[in-house]
Design an enzyme around this catalytic site. Structure first.
Site, mmCIF file in Angstrom:
data_model
loop_
_atom_site.group_PDB
_atom_site.id
_atom_site.type_symbol
_atom_site.label_atom_id
_atom_site.label_comp_id
_atom_site.label_asym_id
_atom_site.label_seq_id
_atom_site.Cartn_x
_atom_site.Cartn_y
_atom_site.Cartn_z
ATOM 1 N N HIS A 1 41.662 32.638 42.200
ATOM 2 C CA HIS A 1 40.958 33.937 41.947
ATOM 3 C C HIS A 1 41.850 34.577 41.204
ATOM 4 C CE1 HIS A 1 37.710 36.501 42.232
ATOM 5 N NE2 HIS A 1 38.480 37.643 42.641
ATOM 6 N N SER B 1 36.103 39.902 38.496
ATOM 7 C CA SER B 1 35.713 39.968 39.902
ATOM 8 C C SER B 1 34.805 41.163 40.119
ATOM 9 C CB SER B 1 37.091 40.127 40.625
ATOM 10 O OG SER B 1 36.704 39.688 42.241
#
Ligand SMILES: *[C@@H]1O[C@H](CO)[C@@H](O)[C@H](O)[C@H]1NC(C)=O
Ligand SMILES: *[C@@H]1O[C@H](CO)[C@@H](O)[C@H](O)[C@H]1NC(C)=O
Ligand SMILES: *[C@@H]1O[C@H](CO)[C@@H](O)[C@H](O)[C@H]1NC(C)=O
Ligand SMILES: *[C@@H]1O[C@H](CO)[C@@H](O)[C@H](O)[C@H]1NC(C)=O
Length: 402
Positions: free
Chosen positions: A371, A173
């Site tokens: 995620h 990320s």
């Protein structure tokens, strides 16, 4: 009398919440990263590096696997070095918290890698030469500074300590955002990187434009919070205890109001949800800067991977992705609502145009991979990390120092 009763009542309530917390939370929630690593039976080294602009970062190194380290005369010299860099609200702990069977750092160490876990300014393993975290100046940064200062300093530290010529970079990320900023701003660092594996890369974020507009334009969240004296995005200990102790992460994620909100942002995946680990993660979550949110927001709203320049509504100036000169692999989650496949494909096209795209593919077969699953899925070991270790090995064979 009324006052006394109220105090008694408060103490009772707090006591209950605290008891709940110790009942709910495992000791992993409060252990430091070096403690976690040592407890798991791995060797651990701490390394300190100071950035050009005065931030002090503690890195965590696992120079060997559990079995190897016990042998006499062990040396990490000349081993294959991997740097892993965390995402927003994260720390080096994100790659060990799932334990030896599942966490990437341990699996790599057991395969003979020299594993370095980075930390980015703002989290508990960082400080500043002049400012404390109570000084607003400490929090004047985003991933621009991570990429321009923190990551280069950490890469140099590894090369210096190990004397290997290059290191493999794995980012998750915001750890990937920081990589692209580094290469844009300091392309000379291409020479120090073997290859880059990007887990859920956060570069294009047009999918969260409505969220960004609401938070930044309509609600003016950062400005209001700063005006309230809130220097960073963080939960106070009291709120944290309340959330963990009584409100959140107690039952099934389907019935949990907090998880419903989290899922709205990262994508829903009840099967890979681990109730115990979620409470631990919340307790371990690190602060973000308001600038982090604003800078990601500027990217989401403009649709451009832009530097901060003169602020949220100021000039848009794209980072230079063509400066990346190392092979890049992009992994996306099939149900990642934050760093969505379509956005990652846009990045893939750009890297492909410059010949630097090594591959782009789903992180695993599981269609609901979201995620957070990249770091914390119940089966992150078998779904993602074990195959990833094999893949990293092929990258080393292909591009590593001969
Ligand atoms: C820290 O303070 C010293 C003394 O005022 C100053 O010389 C130095 O430039 C400062 N460093 C940073 C990074 O702010
Ligand atoms: C924050 O840093 C920028 C440079 O990156 C500087 O121009 C600005 O004055 C700083 N703001 C504060 C409040 O320190
Ligand atoms: C590496 O570390 C040594 C010892 O701390 C230092 O003297 C040297 O300048 C460093 N070299 C580089 C290239 O950073
Ligand atoms: C980006 O970097 C490349 C060199 O890698 C350079 O040729 C190009 O002009 C740069 N583009 C911008 C917009 O700065």
């Amino acid at each position: 009398m009324g006052f006394l009763l109220m105090r008694l009542f408060l103490i009772l309530c707090l006591g209950l919440v605290t008891c709940e917390r110790t009942r709910v939370l495992k000791k992993e929630a409060y252990a430091t990263v070096p403690e976690l690593i040592a407890t798991a039976g791995y060797p651990i080294e701490k390394h300190r590096v100071t950035t050009e602009d005065g931030y002090i970062i503690q890195m965590h190194r696992i120079p060997a696997g559990r079995r190897i380290a016990r042998k006499a005369g062990f040396s990490a010299k000349g081993k294959k070095a991997v740097l892993i860099v965390h995402g927003l609200l994260g720390s080096s702990g994100d790659f060990v918290i799932m334990g030896p069977e599942r966490s990437l750092a341990y699996l790599l160490a057991d395969e003979g890698y020299d594993v370095w876990l980075g930390n980015l300014r703002g989290n508990i393993y960082t400080s500043h030469v002049n400012y404390t975290k109570r000084n607003p100046k400490f929090w004047n940064f985003s991933f621009h500074e991570h990429g321009k200062y923190d990551v280069p300093a950490m890469v140099d530290k590894i090369l210096n300590v190990t004397s290997v010529p290059k290191v493999m970079y794995v980012g998750y990320s915001m750890g990937t955002t920081s990589f692209f900023v580094m290469m844009s701003e300091r392309p000379e660092y291409n020479d120090k990187i073997i290859s880059f594996v990007a887990l859920a890369p956060a570069v294009y974020l047009s999918n969260i434009k409505p969220l960004a507009v609401t938070a930044l334009k309509t609600l003016e969240l950062p400005e209001r919070m700063r005006a309230q004296g809130m220097l960073s995005v963080s939960l106070s200990r009291d709120i944290l205890d309340l959330l963990i102790g009584s409100m959140c992460f107690r039952g099934k994620p389907e019935d949990d109001i907090c998880m419903r909100i989290v899922y709205m942002i990262v994508g829903e995946d009840n099967e890979q949800y681990d109730k115990d680990i979620t409470a631990v993660l919340l307790a371990r979550a690190q602060p973000a800067s308001w600038r982090h949110l604003e800078h990601f927001g500027k990217i989401a709203i403009s649709g451009v991977f832009t530097s901060w320049e003169d602020g949220l509504w100021g000039r848009v100036k794209p980072y230079n992705i063509t400066n990346v000169k190392v092979p890049v692999t992009l992994l996306y989650g099939g149900n990642d609502q934050l760093t969505e496949k379509n956005q990652i494909m846009r990045l893939a096209d750009e890297l492909s145009a410059t010949g630097m795209l090594e591959g782009v593919r789903p992180a695993c077969e599981w269609p609901k991979f979201n995620h957070l699953d990249f770091a914390f899925a119940r089966d992150v070991g078998t779904l993602l990390n074990r195959p990833l270790v094999v893949y990293i090995n092929t990258l080393f064979n292909k591009y590593g120092p001969k």
